[in-house]
Motif scaffolding. Structure first.
Motif, PDB file in Angstrom:
ATOM      1  N   ASP A 219       0.757  -1.014  -0.042  1.00 57.45           N
ATOM      2  CA  ASP A 219       0.038   0.027  -0.063  1.00 57.45           C
ATOM      3  C   ASP A 219       0.962   1.191   0.012  1.00 57.45           C
TER       4      ASP A 219
ATOM      5  N   VAL B 143      -8.532   4.277  -1.831  1.00 61.21           N
ATOM      6  CA  VAL B 143      -9.387   5.020  -0.773  1.00 61.21           C
ATOM      7  C   VAL B 143      -9.120   6.304  -0.773  1.00 61.21           C
TER       8      VAL B 143
ATOM      9  N   ARG C 152      -7.873  -1.470  -4.086  1.00 57.54           N
ATOM     10  CA  ARG C 152      -8.843  -0.604  -4.258  1.00 57.54           C
ATOM     11  C   ARG C 152      -7.939   0.842  -3.851  1.00 57.54           C
TER      12      ARG C 152
ATOM     13  N   VAL D  25      -4.889   9.803  -2.447  1.00 54.91           N
ATOM     14  CA  VAL D  25      -5.596   8.414  -2.477  1.00 54.91           C
ATOM     15  C   VAL D  25      -4.557   7.553  -1.675  1.00 54.91           C
TER      16      VAL D  25
ATOM     17  N   GLU E  95     -14.168   5.002  -1.926  1.00 55.56           N
ATOM     18  CA  GLU E  95     -13.101   4.204  -2.575  1.00 55.56           C
ATOM     19  C   GLU E  95     -13.164   3.832  -4.323  1.00 55.56           C
TER      20      GLU E  95
END
Length: 865
Positions: A456, A504, A502, A538, A509
């Motif tokens: 991430d 976010v 995804r 994001v 999202e």
């Protein structure tokens, strides 16, 4: 000045390197990541994405000597090769390129300086063409370079306006011609005599300055560019004072070597030219990973090999002659292209196998031709038959024509050419760039990939696309594409599928369904669950569990590749791969099925490397340095000048930008699920790792347990029980066959007694029951022996399908053709057939018309006996 081909190549590259051009090595004949092209057919192909704006390089000037091939698709010179002075399948294109740097003035100056100063060509021997409307180029040539205006021709768009496709980058050309002198017929470019050989084009300068729209409108490009090309063979002919490319030093050596191997002293024979040309294209194709097959690039390679072998056969060449030429080719071109020397054994083996296979194919082709001649109606062999022999069996048209002449027949050349034209039209579809340039998603962003170490990351939305167009915002529920400045999402490449996950933002999202590249931008394809705008921050989160499974399969692919080369041989090269979370698929070159014992050994070796728990090492280095270190490159992949090298112990080293496990032990386990052939010379292995390997093993165990229960045997002794059952089954089948044979023999005895006579000839016509179709041949042969002289016509219906067979004793085949009789009957039951004059078979689907079919056969016999 007289220079060798090698000296000219080096002089060209050195000239432009001294003028700030990056010296770029020749790319493969297989365009990297470009399914729209069959082969690299021009020097600019490796730079296509740079010209399109989809790729950015660290340099704005480049020079190369690019190997090219034109023998399929839009550019197909195969039929002319060897018969003209300048047609080749393989050629080298010298080029210099500007990507938004210099333009017309510098390109023209460089070309003139190289030709007249470096190569010392007489200025008065050079002629120039420009596009009719290109006054700028015309004035540079006339006023700045000083070319007399009467030696500058203005030419229309057909010859002097270049385009990458129906839309996209395009622009005018300026060509340079060399005058061979009055002793050669022909006129200057643009005159009615321009097709003569006196004035020969040696260099083409393309000025890309427009972007053509779908409606034909030409918009100026923001960064005009230059693409040039000069054939090494053509300029070598000029400098070596010969008229034909086949007389230059390189071809002279190959032709002499071919003549020596074949055993001929006629060095002017054009078949030697064909062979000398074709050994270059075939060898380089194989060195670049192509193997002979029945489709795509492999099919083109097969055609070229067979054309060369056919020309060798015409000269009385010994078996295996073509592969022997590889050594001379390495002598001539190995220093410039070391991959030829490295792959010499692989090339020779592939050529020898194909030459041997063609010998067998030639026999099959003759059988097909003879069958067609038996049923021929008239004196002309149909064009579709000639084309089938040529296209399917590699049967040369001239050989078909020779056989036809021996039998006082001709071939339908018009029909053959029509079939060839249809094939060309199909092939041309593969030579189009496919997508409208101006409808493609284009991005100037170079996304930073951060996913090697993390799953991430925080980033900013820099671009959004919806319905193929840039937008400022994606609404709730809207499908679209998101480009981030940096992202942990892996974009599909190198066989590894793109990540899912995804993005976010703003309490909502964006669901990422796939990740792909747009140029150098990483594009997240999916659906907005909440509104998303350019500039939004994001948090990008990949599906970490899915990525972990993909990494296991990807790393296992590297281990599998190394094991295949260790256990099957270094001829194994990757032909494609697919790495998903569930499985891996690996395609590779190999000429026979991998045995069960070999598969066990491969699986065992991969698992041994997994258990050694090697730490994966990654390093970035120049591509040439990586190759020298022994790193394997993936087939069809395009690499930057600096590459990422992934190493697993001393077992595997490959160029790869994909994601991998930290240690081989993380893979867990490796199991091969299947192995099969997918094309001639190409095999495919599918396998699973980790939890998938465990599931596969448990499934196999459950199947084994079920079989053991059915056989009432212990699981450890199932194979012995199965073997016993197979032997018992074979014994029963043998008994049944013997019984059927006795029944057929009895039926045969009865049939002999029922024979009729038609104009003094014995004829047996009957429908049989309870006779297997495969037993009919033996029965017909037995009946022919019993009657001595006559005709046998039998029909059998099994499972609603009709089998017909006709046998004619040898003494009657001049009057009665078995194929003609069986086809008369077959038409009644909805079928057709064929065979030899003394034995022919047919099938049909309408069992209700069997009696009618036999009556038709009888009527036909009555008409000819």
């Amino acid at each position: 000045m007289t220079m060798t081909s090698a000296e000219i190549r080096e002089a060209f590259l050195q000239f432009f390197a001294e003028r700030g051009h990056q010296r770029v090595a020749s790319a493969s004949l297989i365009p990297g990541n470009d399914p729209t092209l069959l082969f690299t057919n021009a020097g600019m192909v490796p730079f296509k994405d740079v010209f399109l704006g989809d790729e950015h390089r660290d340099y704005s000037r480049a020079t190369s000597s690019q190997r090219c091939l034109r023998a399929g698709g839009k550019h197909n010179d195969l039929e002319n090769v060897g018969y003209t002075a300048r047609h080749h399948t393989f050629f080298e294109m010298l080029g210099n390129f500007s990507f938004g740097d210099y333009f017309k003035r510098e390109a023209i100056q460089y070309a003139w300086e190289f030709l007249t100063d470096t190569l010392q060509l007489p200025k008065e021997k050079l002629w120039v063409t420009v596009f009719t409307e290109d006054d700028e180029a015309y004035n540079i040539w006339a006023d700045e370079i000083g070319v007399p205006r009467d030696r500058i021709s203005r030419i229309g768009a057909k010859d002097n306006f270049w385009a990458m496709g129906d839309t996209g980058p395009c622009g005018p050309c300026s060509e340079i011609f060399y005058d061979h002198g009055e002793s050669v017929w022909g006129g200057p470019p643009g005159t009615p005599e321009e097709d003569g050989d006196r004035y020969i084009e040696i260099w083409n300068l393309v000025f890309m300055q427009y972007n053509r729209q779908a409606d034909g409108t030409l918009l100026p490009l923001p960064k005009p560019s230059v693409d040039t090309g000069m054939g090494l063979e053509r300029i070598s002919a000029v400098l070596q004072h010969v008229h034909s490319n086949y007389e230059i030093d390189l071809f002279e050596a190959l032709i002499k070597a071919a003549a020596r191997i074949i055993g001929t002293t006629d060095l002017s024979n054009k078949s030697l030219r064909v062979i000398a040309d074709h050994i270059r294209s075939c060898s380089f194709l194989i060195a670049d990973g192509v193997q002979p097959s029945n489709e795509g690039r492999g099919y083109v390679l097969r055609r070229i090999i067979r054309r060369a072998v056919r020309h060798g056969n015409m000269l009385g060449a010994p078996a295996g002659f073509f592969s022997q030429l590889v050594q001379e080719l390495c002598t001539q071109m190995g220093s410039a292209y070391p991959e030829l020397v490295e792959k010499k054994k692989v090339i020779r083996d592939a050529l020898a196998r194909e030459e041997e296979q063609f010998g067998k194919t030639l026999e099959r082709g003759l059988t097909i031709l003879n069958d067609a001649l038996e049923t021929l109606d008239g004196q002309v062999i149909p064009g579709d038959v000639v084309f089938k022999l040529y296209d399917t069996f590699g049967f040369p048209v001239d050989l078909t024509a020779d056989i036809a002449r021996e039998k006082e027949l001709t071939i339908d050349e018009a029909g053959f050419q029509a079939a060839m034209e249809q094939q060309r039209q199909r092939a041309q579809q593969s030579s189009q760039f496919g997508v409208d340039y101006n409808e493609r998603l284009k991005s100037s962003v170079r996304s930073q990939f951060t996913g090697y170490e993390q799953t991430d990351d925080e980033s900013e939305v820099v671009e959004l696309f919806a319905d193929g167009q840039p937008v400022a915002e994606l609404a709730v529920g809207q499908q679209g594409v998101v480009v981030l400045a940096q992202t942990p999402f892996y974009a599909e490449s190198g066989g590894q599928i793109g990540d899912r996950g995804r993005l976010v933002a703003n309490g909502g999202e964006f669901i990422v369904e796939d990740t792909q590249y747009i140029g150098k931008a990483i594009a997240h394809h999916g659906k907005a669950a909440s509104a998303l705008k350019v500039g939004d921050r994001v948090r990008a989160e990949i599906d970490a569990e899915r990525r972990a499974a993909v990494k296991k399969n990807h790393s296992a692919t590297h281990l599998l590749h190394a094991a295949l080369r260790n256990l099957l041989g270094e001829h194994v090269t990757q032909k494609g791969s697919l790495v998903t979370a569930d499985r891996l698929r690996f395609d590779f070159s190999h000429f026979e099925a991998v045995t069960a014992e070999q598969l066990d050994a491969i699986e065992r070796q991969v698992n041994e490397e997994i258990y050694k728990n090697h730490a994966l090492q990654t390093a970035h280095m120049p591509i040439e340095e990586a190759k020298k270190a022994g790193a394997m490159a993936l087939f069809g992949e395009k690499y930057d000048d600096d590459v990422r090298v992934v190493t697993m112990g001393d077992f595997s080293m490959e160029l790869c930008g994909g994601t991998h496990v930290s240690r081989t032990g993380d893979i867990g386990a490796f199991r091969i699920v299947s192995e099969a052939g997918i094309a001639s010379g190409v095999r495919r292995i599918e396998a699973v790792t980790g939890a998938g390997a465990v599931r596969f093993t448990l499934q196999q165990q459950q199947q084994l347990r079920s079989i053991a229960i059915m056989l009432k045997a212990d699981m450890n002794h199932v194979s012995e029980r199965v073997q016993a059952q197979l032997e018992r089954s074979k014994a029963l089948e043998k008994s049944v066959d013997e019984l059927k044979g006795r029944l057929a023999s009895q039926a045969g005895n009865d049939l002999v007694g029922s024979a009729i006579e038609i104009n003094g000839t014995k004829v047996i016509i009957a429908q049989l029951d309870n006779v297997e179709s495969k037993a009919l041949r033996e029965l017909v042969d037995d009946l022919k022996n019993q009657i001595g002289s006559g005709v046998v016509v039998l029909a059998v219906v099994n499972d609603g399908k009709v089998s017909l067979i006709v046998g004619v004793t040898k003494d009657l085949t001049t009057k009665v053709q078995a194929g003609a009789v069986v086809n008369v009957a077959a038409q009644c039951v909805g079928g057709k057939g064929g065979g030899r004059p003394d034995l022919a078979q047919a099938g049909g689907s309408d069992a209700s018309q069997v009696t009618t079919a036999l009556e038709a056969a009888r009527a036909h016999l009555e008409s000819i006996l």
